[in-house]
Design an enzyme around this catalytic site. Structure first.
Site, PDB file in Angstrom:
ATOM      1  N   GLY A  22       0.821  -1.214   0.000  1.00  0.00           N
ATOM      2  CA  GLY A  22       0.000   0.000   0.000  1.00  0.00           C
ATOM      3  C   GLY A  22       0.853   1.262   0.000  1.00  0.00           C
ATOM      4  O   GLY A  22       0.674   2.155  -0.834  1.00  0.00           O
ATOM      5  N   ASP A  42      10.097  -6.281  -3.900  1.00  0.00           N
ATOM      6  CA  ASP A  42       9.051  -6.919  -3.101  1.00  0.00           C
ATOM      7  C   ASP A  42       9.137  -8.413  -3.384  1.00  0.00           C
ATOM      8  O   ASP A  42       9.763  -8.841  -4.350  1.00  0.00           O
ATOM      9  CB  ASP A  42       7.661  -6.379  -3.492  1.00  0.00           C
ATOM     10  CG  ASP A  42       6.653  -6.472  -2.351  1.00  0.00           C
ATOM     11  OD1 ASP A  42       6.308  -5.429  -1.767  1.00  0.00           O
ATOM     12  OD2 ASP A  42       6.238  -7.613  -2.021  1.00  0.00           O
ATOM     13  N   ALA A  44       6.233  -9.882  -3.787  1.00  0.00           N
ATOM     14  CA  ALA A  44       5.040  -9.964  -4.650  1.00  0.00           C
ATOM     15  C   ALA A  44       5.316  -9.240  -5.970  1.00  0.00           C
ATOM     16  O   ALA A  44       6.223  -8.414  -6.058  1.00  0.00           O
ATOM     17  CB  ALA A  44       3.855  -9.308  -3.942  1.00  0.00           C
ATOM     18  N   PHE A  80      10.589  -0.808   3.784  1.00  0.00           N
ATOM     19  CA  PHE A  80       9.150  -0.884   4.026  1.00  0.00           C
ATOM     20  C   PHE A  80       8.603  -2.295   3.841  1.00  0.00           C
ATOM     21  O   PHE A  80       7.412  -2.541   4.058  1.00  0.00           O
ATOM     22  CB  PHE A  80       8.397   0.092   3.099  1.00  0.00           C
ATOM     23  CG  PHE A  80       8.397   1.507   3.623  1.00  0.00           C
ATOM     24  CD1 PHE A  80       9.570   2.244   3.697  1.00  0.00           C
ATOM     25  CD2 PHE A  80       7.226   2.101   4.073  1.00  0.00           C
ATOM     26  CE1 PHE A  80       9.577   3.538   4.217  1.00  0.00           C
ATOM     27  CE2 PHE A  80       7.212   3.386   4.593  1.00  0.00           C
ATOM     28  CZ  PHE A  80       8.396   4.111   4.666  1.00  0.00           C
ATOM     29  N   GLY A  82       7.857  -6.343   4.390  1.00  0.00           N
ATOM     30  CA  GLY A  82       7.659  -7.252   5.518  1.00  0.00           C
ATOM     31  C   GLY A  82       6.192  -7.456   5.817  1.00  0.00           C
ATOM     32  O   GLY A  82       5.315  -6.889   5.164  1.00  0.00           O
ATOM     33  N   VAL A  83       5.948  -8.299   6.804  1.00  0.00           N
ATOM     34  CA  VAL A  83       4.575  -8.542   7.263  1.00  0.00           C
ATOM     35  C   VAL A  83       4.135  -7.298   8.018  1.00  0.00           C
ATOM     36  O   VAL A  83       4.842  -6.818   8.905  1.00  0.00           O
ATOM     37  CB  VAL A  83       4.531  -9.798   8.158  1.00  0.00           C
ATOM     38  CG1 VAL A  83       3.141 -10.002   8.741  1.00  0.00           C
ATOM     39  CG2 VAL A  83       4.992 -11.019   7.367  1.00  0.00           C
ATOM     40  N   TYR A 145       4.062  -8.767  15.824  1.00  0.00           N
ATOM     41  CA  TYR A 145       4.393  -7.767  14.809  1.00  0.00           C
ATOM     42  C   TYR A 145       5.095  -6.558  15.451  1.00  0.00           C
ATOM     43  O   TYR A 145       6.157  -6.115  14.994  1.00  0.00           O
ATOM     44  CB  TYR A 145       3.108  -7.348  14.094  1.00  0.00           C
ATOM     45  CG  TYR A 145       3.225  -6.097  13.263  1.00  0.00           C
ATOM     46  CD1 TYR A 145       3.978  -6.069  12.098  1.00  0.00           C
ATOM     47  CD2 TYR A 145       2.575  -4.919  13.645  1.00  0.00           C
ATOM     48  CE1 TYR A 145       4.078  -4.909  11.339  1.00  0.00           C
ATOM     49  CE2 TYR A 145       2.668  -3.765  12.895  1.00  0.00           C
ATOM     50  CZ  TYR A 145       3.428  -3.757  11.742  1.00  0.00           C
ATOM     51  OH  TYR A 145       3.530  -2.620  11.000  1.00  0.00           O
TER      52      TYR A 145
HETATM   53  P1  NAI Z   1       1.758  -3.769   3.003  1.00  0.00           P
HETATM   54  O1  NAI Z   1       1.471  -5.068   3.670  1.00  0.00           O
HETATM   55  O2  NAI Z   1       0.760  -3.256   2.025  1.00  0.00           O
HETATM   56  O3  NAI Z   1       3.174  -3.845   2.276  1.00  0.00           O
HETATM   57  C1  NAI Z   1       4.229  -4.645   2.748  1.00  0.00           C
HETATM   58  C2  NAI Z   1       4.905  -5.275   1.562  1.00  0.00           C
HETATM   59  O4  NAI Z   1       5.958  -6.128   2.046  1.00  0.00           O
HETATM   60  C3  NAI Z   1       3.952  -6.151   0.733  1.00  0.00           C
HETATM   61  O5  NAI Z   1       3.914  -5.729  -0.619  1.00  0.00           O
HETATM   62  C4  NAI Z   1       4.536  -7.552   0.880  1.00  0.00           C
HETATM   63  O6  NAI Z   1       4.425  -8.336  -0.316  1.00  0.00           O
HETATM   64  C5  NAI Z   1       5.990  -7.265   1.227  1.00  0.00           C
HETATM   65  N1  NAI Z   1       6.574  -8.414   1.903  1.00  0.00           N
HETATM   66  C6  NAI Z   1       6.031  -9.213   2.854  1.00  0.00           C
HETATM   67  N2  NAI Z   1       6.856 -10.225   3.151  1.00  0.00           N
HETATM   68  C7  NAI Z   1       7.953 -10.069   2.386  1.00  0.00           C
HETATM   69  C8  NAI Z   1       9.146 -10.801   2.227  1.00  0.00           C
HETATM   70  N3  NAI Z   1       9.392 -11.944   2.915  1.00  0.00           N
HETATM   71  N4  NAI Z   1      10.063 -10.361   1.341  1.00  0.00           N
HETATM   72  C9  NAI Z   1       9.844  -9.224   0.623  1.00  0.00           C
HETATM   73  N5  NAI Z   1       8.735  -8.487   0.712  1.00  0.00           N
HETATM   74  C10 NAI Z   1       7.793  -8.905   1.592  1.00  0.00           C
HETATM   75  O7  NAI Z   1       1.999  -2.702   4.153  1.00  0.00           O
HETATM   76  P2  NAI Z   1       2.029  -1.111   4.073  1.00  0.00           P
HETATM   77  O8  NAI Z   1       0.813  -0.589   4.715  1.00  0.00           O
HETATM   78  O9  NAI Z   1       2.408  -0.676   2.726  1.00  0.00           O
HETATM   79  O10 NAI Z   1       3.243  -0.803   5.077  1.00  0.00           O
HETATM   80  C11 NAI Z   1       4.562  -0.692   4.609  1.00  0.00           C
HETATM   81  C12 NAI Z   1       5.511  -0.772   5.802  1.00  0.00           C
HETATM   82  O11 NAI Z   1       5.183   0.259   6.718  1.00  0.00           O
HETATM   83  C13 NAI Z   1       5.434  -2.086   6.555  1.00  0.00           C
HETATM   84  O12 NAI Z   1       6.731  -2.428   7.005  1.00  0.00           O
HETATM   85  C14 NAI Z   1       4.553  -1.772   7.728  1.00  0.00           C
HETATM   86  O13 NAI Z   1       4.846  -2.588   8.836  1.00  0.00           O
HETATM   87  C15 NAI Z   1       4.908  -0.311   7.990  1.00  0.00           C
HETATM   88  N6  NAI Z   1       3.806   0.404   8.620  1.00  0.00           N
HETATM   89  C16 NAI Z   1       2.698   0.754   7.888  1.00  0.00           C
HETATM   90  C17 NAI Z   1       1.670   1.427   8.493  1.00  0.00           C
HETATM   91  C18 NAI Z   1       0.479   1.912   7.742  1.00  0.00           C
HETATM   92  O14 NAI Z   1      -0.360   2.560   8.348  1.00  0.00           O
HETATM   93  N7  NAI Z   1       0.362   1.658   6.439  1.00  0.00           N
HETATM   94  C19 NAI Z   1       1.712   1.743   9.934  1.00  0.00           C
HETATM   95  C20 NAI Z   1       2.920   1.320  10.587  1.00  0.00           C
HETATM   96  C21 NAI Z   1       3.931   0.683   9.947  1.00  0.00           C
HETATM   97  C1  15L Z   2       0.489  -0.817  11.326  1.00  0.00           C
HETATM   98  O1  15L Z   2       1.604  -1.009  11.777  1.00  0.00           O
HETATM   99  C2  15L Z   2      -0.022  -1.559  10.161  1.00  0.00           C
HETATM  100  O2  15L Z   2       1.005  -1.862   9.232  1.00  0.00           O
HETATM  101  C3  15L Z   2      -1.149  -0.862   9.443  1.00  0.00           C
HETATM  102  O3  15L Z   2      -1.771  -1.781   8.554  1.00  0.00           O
HETATM  103  C4  15L Z   2      -2.161  -0.316  10.443  1.00  0.00           C
HETATM  104  O4  15L Z   2      -2.742  -1.376  11.158  1.00  0.00           O
HETATM  105  C5  15L Z   2      -1.458   0.619  11.400  1.00  0.00           C
HETATM  106  O5  15L Z   2      -0.346  -0.001  12.013  1.00  0.00           O
HETATM  107  C6  15L Z   2      -2.357   1.122  12.516  1.00  0.00           C
HETATM  108  O6  15L Z   2      -2.021   0.953  13.676  1.00  0.00           O
HETATM  109  O7  15L Z   2      -3.396   1.708  12.195  1.00  0.00           O
END
Ligand code: NAI
Ligand code: 15L
Length: 274
Positions: A22, A42, A44, A80, A82-83, A145
């Site tokens: 995302g 990624d 994916a 960015f 990871g799970v 997590y």
């Molecule tokens: P997301 O789940 O949409 O994106 C994470 C990406 O990491 C995915 O595309 C996934 O395929 C990839 N991924 C998972 N396992 C993998 C592996 N083994 N090797 C390579 N890639 C892998 O999450 P989002 O929302 O885009 O978040 C991005 C980062 O920001 C994450 O690390 C998340 O923990 C962190 N984050 C996001 C928040 C949010 O509000 N969107 C809040 C706090 C932290």
């Molecule tokens: C995170 O760390 C997650 O990656 C995101 O999907 C949301 O759950 C966010 O925190 C949150 O706390 O709203």
């Protein structure tokens, strides 16, 4: 989101992990002004490179050798991948625990000097919503997590102390197009503010290991974010514009974790595997 022009000299090559996710999709576009080339990675599928300013590399963060190759030739890393939600520990282990080790070790071996680590508010999720904390308050992870992000912050600290690799760990609140519920009225981080914060984190000198919160200029925040201010961050957006829409949702019970804890529902996930 249209990228904002910048007066900063661009990096030659930035690596963005999690590029299919995302936030990755947003940053793929908004980070363009900051690099001649962005390497997008990624596990994916990722949309093919749009032009010669993008490189696409599929890579599992759990694969040490693949991560080593991924990092070759980059000047700074935005980690960015990871799970990104609570899952059983075994699912988090490869991507988030081994993965963060692999990326730092590859950075050390290739001489990368600046990392941005996508940490999370779930590192401190067991604080109550009436607690006000800063980035130096003791951590209270709310999930496996959150623990993995806490470990990532420790990895960042170690690699600075031991090898001089600088990191800004950004404890992102809730970064979505809009806040999705009442809790996110406090934790919301707009995509524009996220990009601005990452710009500050990439260019600020002498950050050592700095931990900041990734949050917009919301009315009711729980986080003293002065360490982000010190990097030059000044949020422009505010969740108040969404209040009416969010408050049209049914009110959760007063003792619902979503109303009590900073980490919301994450505090009540699991146990797994019983
Ligand atoms: P997301 O789940 O949409 O994106 C994470 C990406 O990491 C995915 O595309 C996934 O395929 C990839 N991924 C998972 N396992 C993998 C592996 N083994 N090797 C390579 N890639 C892998 O999450 P989002 O929302 O885009 O978040 C991005 C980062 O920001 C994450 O690390 C998340 O923990 C962190 N984050 C996001 C928040 C949010 O509000 N969107 C809040 C706090 C932290
Ligand atoms: C995170 O760390 C997650 O990656 C995101 O999907 C949301 O759950 C966010 O925190 C949150 O706390 O709203």
């Amino acid at each position: 989101m249209t990228p904002t022009p910048t007066a900063r000299p661009p990096f030659n090559r930035l690596l963005l992990t999690g590029a299919a996710g995302g936030l990755g999709k947003v940053l793929r576009e908004s980070l363009r002004p900051y690099a001649n080339v962005i390497r997008l990675s990624d596990i994916a599928d990722i949309t093919p490179a749009l032009d010669d300013r993008e490189e696409v590399v599929l890579c599992d963060l759990a694969d040490k050798q693949a991560v080593h190759q991924l990092v070759e030739g980059v000047d700074a890393i935005l980690h960015f991948g990871g799970v990104s939600v609570e899952r059983p520990f075994e699912e988090i282990l490869g991507a988030n625990i081994c993965g963060v080790f692999h990326i730092y070790e590859a950075a050390r071996r290739h001489g990368v000097k600046r990392m941005i680590f996508a940490s999370s508010n779930h590192v401190i999720g067991f604080y109550k919503q009436d607690d006000v904390i800063d980035a130096h308050s003791p951590r209270r992870p709310d999930s496996y997590y959150g623990l993995s992000k806490s470990y990532g912050e420790d990895m960042a600290s170690f690699y600075f102390d031991r090898y001089g690799i600088e990191t800004v760990s950004v404890r992102i609140g809730s970064s979505f197009a809009e806040p999705q519920n009442r809790r996110m009225m406090s934790t919301w981080l707009s995509f524009g503010d996220l990009t601005h914060l990452l710009e500050c984190a990439l260019y600020a000198p002498n950050v050592g290991h700095t931990v900041v919160y990734g949050v917009s200029d919301n009315k009711n925040v729980w986080w003293d974010n002065r360490f982000a201010t010190a990097l030059g961050y000044a949020a422009k957006d505010n969740s108040e514009v969404f209040r009416e829409k969010v408050e049209a949702q049914p009110m959760p019970a007063a003792d619902d974790p979503a109303m009590v804890y900073q980490g919301g529902a994450f505090v009540a996930a699991g146990p797994f595997g019983d």
